[in-house]
Design a protein around this motif. Sequence first.
Motif, PDB file in Angstrom:
ATOM      1  N   PRO A 126       0.699  -1.317  -0.106  1.00 60.70           N
ATOM      2  CA  PRO A 126       0.001   0.146  -0.201  1.00 60.70           C
ATOM      3  C   PRO A 126       0.798   1.208  -0.031  1.00 60.70           C
ATOM      4  O   PRO A 126       0.278   2.222  -0.355  1.00 60.70           O
ATOM      5  CB  PRO A 126      -0.771  -0.266   1.257  1.00 60.70           C
ATOM      6  N   ASN A 127       2.107   1.179   0.191  1.00 61.62           N
ATOM      7  CA  ASN A 127       2.924   2.281   0.541  1.00 61.62           C
ATOM      8  C   ASN A 127       3.470   2.722  -1.100  1.00 61.62           C
ATOM      9  O   ASN A 127       4.210   3.950  -0.830  1.00 61.62           O
ATOM     10  CB  ASN A 127       3.769   2.299   1.540  1.00 61.62           C
ATOM     11  N   HIS A 128       3.458   1.767  -1.885  1.00 58.87           N
ATOM     12  CA  HIS A 128       3.957   2.081  -3.180  1.00 58.87           C
ATOM     13  C   HIS A 128       2.894   3.142  -4.009  1.00 58.87           C
ATOM     14  O   HIS A 128       1.888   3.026  -3.737  1.00 58.87           O
ATOM     15  CB  HIS A 128       4.109   0.742  -3.977  1.00 58.87           C
ATOM     16  N   PRO A 129       3.400   3.740  -5.110  1.00 57.84           N
ATOM     17  CA  PRO A 129       2.541   4.622  -5.843  1.00 57.84           C
ATOM     18  C   PRO A 129       1.548   3.674  -6.427  1.00 57.84           C
ATOM     19  O   PRO A 129       1.631   2.719  -6.922  1.00 57.84           O
ATOM     20  CB  PRO A 129       3.499   5.197  -7.046  1.00 57.84           C
ATOM     21  N   GLY A 130       0.138   4.267  -6.306  1.00 56.61           N
ATOM     22  CA  GLY A 130      -0.929   3.743  -6.808  1.00 56.61           C
ATOM     23  C   GLY A 130      -1.515   2.599  -5.834  1.00 56.61           C
ATOM     24  O   GLY A 130      -2.583   1.914  -6.182  1.00 56.61           O
ATOM     25  N   GLY A 131      -0.941   2.151  -4.606  1.00 54.63           N
ATOM     26  CA  GLY A 131      -1.564   1.366  -3.613  1.00 54.63           C
ATOM     27  C   GLY A 131      -2.583   1.900  -2.858  1.00 54.63           C
ATOM     28  O   GLY A 131      -2.888   3.193  -3.004  1.00 54.63           O
ATOM     29  N   ASN A 132      -3.445   0.756  -2.563  1.00 51.10           N
ATOM     30  CA  ASN A 132      -4.879   1.471  -2.002  1.00 51.10           C
ATOM     31  C   ASN A 132      -4.993   0.835  -0.566  1.00 51.10           C
ATOM     32  O   ASN A 132      -4.935  -0.418  -0.434  1.00 51.10           O
ATOM     33  CB  ASN A 132      -6.042   0.819  -2.806  1.00 51.10           C
ATOM     34  N   VAL A 133      -5.290   1.755   0.491  1.00 51.13           N
ATOM     35  CA  VAL A 133      -5.413   1.454   1.868  1.00 51.13           C
ATOM     36  C   VAL A 133      -6.898   0.872   1.864  1.00 51.13           C
ATOM     37  O   VAL A 133      -7.017  -0.102   2.920  1.00 51.13           O
ATOM     38  CB  VAL A 133      -4.987   2.512   2.726  1.00 51.13           C
ATOM     39  N   ALA A 134      -7.682   1.356   1.570  1.00 51.77           N
ATOM     40  CA  ALA A 134      -9.104   0.873   1.575  1.00 51.77           C
ATOM     41  C   ALA A 134      -9.537  -0.490   1.023  1.00 51.77           C
ATOM     42  O   ALA A 134     -10.378  -1.168   1.862  1.00 51.77           O
ATOM     43  CB  ALA A 134     -10.296   1.814   0.815  1.00 51.77           C
ATOM     44  N   GLY A 135      -8.797  -1.039   0.295  1.00 52.92           N
ATOM     45  CA  GLY A 135      -9.249  -2.415  -0.047  1.00 52.92           C
ATOM     46  C   GLY A 135      -9.691  -2.358  -1.492  1.00 52.92           C
ATOM     47  O   GLY A 135     -10.845  -1.825  -1.727  1.00 52.92           O
ATOM     48  N   ARG A 136      -9.218  -3.431  -2.008  1.00 53.87           N
ATOM     49  CA  ARG A 136      -9.533  -3.469  -3.680  1.00 53.87           C
ATOM     50  C   ARG A 136     -10.340  -4.701  -3.890  1.00 53.87           C
ATOM     51  O   ARG A 136     -10.735  -5.322  -4.913  1.00 53.87           O
ATOM     52  CB  ARG A 136      -8.385  -3.205  -4.773  1.00 53.87           C
ATOM     53  N   ALA A 137     -10.335  -5.618  -2.807  1.00 53.73           N
ATOM     54  CA  ALA A 137     -10.646  -7.199  -2.929  1.00 53.73           C
ATOM     55  C   ALA A 137     -12.332  -7.180  -2.888  1.00 53.73           C
ATOM     56  O   ALA A 137     -13.082  -6.369  -2.096  1.00 53.73           O
ATOM     57  CB  ALA A 137     -10.133  -7.741  -1.998  1.00 53.73           C
ATOM     58  N   VAL A 138     -13.055  -8.014  -3.254  1.00 51.66           N
ATOM     59  CA  VAL A 138     -14.366  -8.366  -3.387  1.00 51.66           C
ATOM     60  C   VAL A 138     -14.430  -9.886  -2.874  1.00 51.66           C
ATOM     61  O   VAL A 138     -13.627 -10.642  -3.317  1.00 51.66           O
ATOM     62  CB  VAL A 138     -15.181  -8.052  -4.390  1.00 51.66           C
ATOM     63  N   GLU A 139     -15.406 -10.381  -2.529  1.00 51.48           N
ATOM     64  CA  GLU A 139     -15.656 -11.644  -2.144  1.00 51.48           C
ATOM     65  C   GLU A 139     -17.103 -12.143  -2.370  1.00 51.48           C
ATOM     66  O   GLU A 139     -18.068 -11.169  -2.342  1.00 51.48           O
ATOM     67  CB  GLU A 139     -15.274 -12.183  -0.819  1.00 51.48           C
ATOM     68  N   GLY A 140     -17.391 -13.339  -2.562  1.00 54.51           N
ATOM     69  CA  GLY A 140     -18.706 -13.719  -2.675  1.00 54.51           C
ATOM     70  C   GLY A 140     -19.746 -13.784  -1.315  1.00 54.51           C
ATOM     71  O   GLY A 140     -18.900 -13.983  -0.344  1.00 54.51           O
ATOM     72  N   VAL A 141     -21.039 -13.680  -1.391  1.00 54.63           N
ATOM     73  CA  VAL A 141     -21.745 -13.617   0.050  1.00 54.63           C
ATOM     74  C   VAL A 141     -22.176 -15.195   0.276  1.00 54.63           C
ATOM     75  O   VAL A 141     -21.833 -15.834  -0.611  1.00 54.63           O
ATOM     76  CB  VAL A 141     -23.315 -12.908  -0.500  1.00 54.63           C
ATOM     77  N   PRO A 142     -22.397 -15.224   1.433  1.00 59.33           N
ATOM     78  CA  PRO A 142     -23.070 -16.878   1.694  1.00 59.33           C
ATOM     79  C   PRO A 142     -23.927 -17.217   1.013  1.00 59.33           C
ATOM     80  O   PRO A 142     -24.849 -16.570   0.856  1.00 59.33           O
ATOM     81  CB  PRO A 142     -23.366 -16.534   3.303  1.00 59.33           C
ATOM     82  N   PHE A 143     -23.926 -18.330   0.492  1.00 60.56           N
ATOM     83  CA  PHE A 143     -24.564 -19.184  -0.265  1.00 60.56           C
ATOM     84  C   PHE A 143     -25.239 -20.340   0.038  1.00 60.56           C
ATOM     85  O   PHE A 143     -24.533 -21.295   0.381  1.00 60.56           O
ATOM     86  CB  PHE A 143     -23.705 -19.158  -1.785  1.00 60.56           C
ATOM     87  N   ASP A 144     -26.633 -20.425  -0.039  1.00 62.27           N
ATOM     88  CA  ASP A 144     -27.147 -21.849   0.336  1.00 62.27           C
ATOM     89  C   ASP A 144     -26.869 -22.948  -0.916  1.00 62.27           C
ATOM     90  O   ASP A 144     -27.508 -22.595  -1.826  1.00 62.27           O
ATOM     91  CB  ASP A 144     -28.623 -21.486   0.810  1.00 62.27           C
ATOM     92  N   ALA A 145     -26.224 -23.815  -0.320  1.00 69.47           N
ATOM     93  CA  ALA A 145     -25.847 -25.024  -1.190  1.00 69.47           C
ATOM     94  C   ALA A 145     -27.272 -25.706  -1.716  1.00 69.47           C
ATOM     95  O   ALA A 145     -27.189 -26.123  -3.044  1.00 69.47           O
ATOM     96  CB  ALA A 145     -24.834 -26.205  -0.771  1.00 69.47           C
ATOM     97  N   ALA A 146     -28.155 -25.664  -0.965  1.00 66.34           N
ATOM     98  CA  ALA A 146     -29.450 -26.371  -1.422  1.00 66.34           C
ATOM     99  C   ALA A 146     -29.895 -25.837  -2.681  1.00 66.34           C
ATOM    100  O   ALA A 146     -30.538 -26.553  -3.510  1.00 66.34           O
ATOM    101  CB  ALA A 146     -30.532 -26.106  -0.121  1.00 66.34           C
ATOM    102  N   ALA A 147     -29.663 -24.702  -3.010  1.00 69.02           N
ATOM    103  CA  ALA A 147     -30.077 -23.852  -4.259  1.00 69.02           C
ATOM    104  C   ALA A 147     -29.613 -24.615  -5.431  1.00 69.02           C
ATOM    105  O   ALA A 147     -30.095 -24.573  -6.496  1.00 69.02           O
ATOM    106  CB  ALA A 147     -29.699 -22.593  -4.352  1.00 69.02           C
ATOM    107  N   LEU A 148     -28.439 -25.428  -5.283  1.00 65.87           N
ATOM    108  CA  LEU A 148     -28.063 -26.297  -6.384  1.00 65.87           C
ATOM    109  C   LEU A 148     -28.452 -27.621  -6.646  1.00 65.87           C
ATOM    110  O   LEU A 148     -28.203 -28.515  -7.444  1.00 65.87           O
ATOM    111  CB  LEU A 148     -26.401 -26.392  -6.154  1.00 65.87           C
ATOM    112  N   GLY A 149     -29.556 -27.983  -5.756  1.00 66.03           N
ATOM    113  CA  GLY A 149     -30.120 -29.309  -5.910  1.00 66.03           C
ATOM    114  C   GLY A 149     -29.217 -30.625  -5.967  1.00 66.03           C
ATOM    115  O   GLY A 149     -28.436 -30.571  -4.966  1.00 66.03           O
ATOM    116  N   ALA A 150     -29.165 -31.183  -7.087  1.00 71.78           N
ATOM    117  CA  ALA A 150     -28.549 -32.464  -7.162  1.00 71.78           C
ATOM    118  C   ALA A 150     -27.129 -32.068  -7.290  1.00 71.78           C
ATOM    119  O   ALA A 150     -26.061 -32.960  -7.035  1.00 71.78           O
ATOM    120  CB  ALA A 150     -29.044 -33.251  -8.052  1.00 71.78           C
TER     121      ALA A 150
END
Length: 569
Positions: A126-150
């Motif tokens: 984050p200390n390098h030019p262009g680095g971002n402290v707030a965070g650039r990562a995203v991730e998936g929300v919790p997902f109920d596997a039952a929706a996938l059926g078989a």
Amino acid sequence: MTDWDESVDLLIAGSGGGGMVAALAALDAGLTPLIVEKQGLVGGSTGLSGGMIWLPDNPLMRAAGIADSREQGLAYFEAVVGDEGGPGSSPARREMFLAAGSEMIDFLQRKGVGLVRCPGWTDYYPNHPGGNVAGRAVEGVPFDAAALGAWSDKVQPSMAKNYGFVLATNELRSVQYFNRSVRAFAVATKVFARTALARVRRREVLTNGASVIGQILGVLKSSGPPPIWLDSALADLIVEDGRVVGARVVRDGTELDVRARKGVLLAAGGFGHNAEMRRRYSGTQPNEGKWSIANAGDTGEVLQTAMDLGARTDLLDEAWWLPMAFINDPVAVSIGSGRQRPGAIYVDGTGRRFCNESNSYVEVGKAMYANAAVPCWQIFDEGYLRRYVSGANPLKKRRLPESLIDPGTGKGPVKRGATIAELAGQIGVPADELVRTVARFNEFAARGSDPDFGRGQSAYNACLGDPGYRPNAALGPLERAPFYATRVFPGDVGTCGGLVTDEFARVLDQQDGVIDGLYATGNITATVMGRRYLGAGGSIANTMVFGYVAALHAAGRPVGRKVNRPAVR
């Protein structure tokens, strides 16, 4: 001419993030995709991972009002990767990664894939030019596997299963430090409640990489049977008139020739578990894969098939390094995180520190090789154990089991000494040097500084440190006897070198010409990150973005607004 057993538009080898996104994008563009997965589960390395996706200037950042831009992303690449990234990190590929990455996130959200920001998980530099402290990562929300059926039991198990919680990756810090700050306790309480509810309802809730894979699988399944063959390995590529036109696939023991009208996409992972290939290509970082925790399917056959066609390769000596203590006991799961927490340091065979222990895991792994510290020793004190070694369930804090302590037989993974000098004798390093190292570190750590290696001076160091420790979340002295040591090895979660591709994910030959009809993405390629790891989820972003790019290019669709050129068909 080949007598085809099956015919599709885009044949995809591998069901990790890159393969799954490519299939979804291909369907949306009007193509008929088919994923062939040699294992019996969907997800590959992405499914096993933490599931973060690192992308500068992504739509979720913009929605949250987080300042960023594509230009900042390019500046960050230049500052951290520079000219050492090789052909896989060419300017055109960096530009495409950033431009198409933003488009891909928009696309996934439109398709119903739930994603959230990972606030506070900073860039790794984050200390390098262009680095971002707030965070650039995203991730998936919790997902109920039952929706996938078989298909509900056909997804690679979530990383969170190791902890016993329904746990998103960005929540892990709070669970580990649940008793160290009010905020961490609040987040951990939410995780505990979610886990209890899932158990009461007898629901399998997918998080981490399994969430991303499960959600995409759900979208693919919504319009009919998902276009996936499990237990089906790509055995060879079929070439006619200089173009890759399909592949030979072994499905349930039967060889089938599958035609690919628009191309073949290789998204089959690297060669983390191929000892012979790792010996051959490891260079200055000698490794046979014996410390790798890569996906079991990372065995390199598909990569070798493309190399046999004359494909160019690069970065075959690199991996996504992950320093590991390999203590097989749930109570001791937190020991291996010592490099990021107060009360622990790494030393080499001479008893000296050799790196900023709290830096990126890839950076520390590389430092181990560069300083002949394979393995190195993690030194920690009783205070560290009391604060952090809580096992898989932080609500059941316990002392380190005596069965893990080496009683002088040489069998226990953890050494213990009443003094630093006594500990030095047990691990075979010079006592005077280790005593000097610890004394020097303690003097500075008590003041919250590390003039030798800068530990605790970046936002990333603080990000994974103890939020309740003062004056520096990332470091503190080793002063409470007894003292402990355990070996740390340069493990990895997979290799990150392989086929060289252009900005459209087309595989290049030795003369940098396009191998017609052949695309590749993910750990089977030389990553756009080069020899650095820019942020949490860099490898998953790499595979997903260029899987998306490959599918749209094969369909003749524009992709990457600022760098788009007419597709070569």
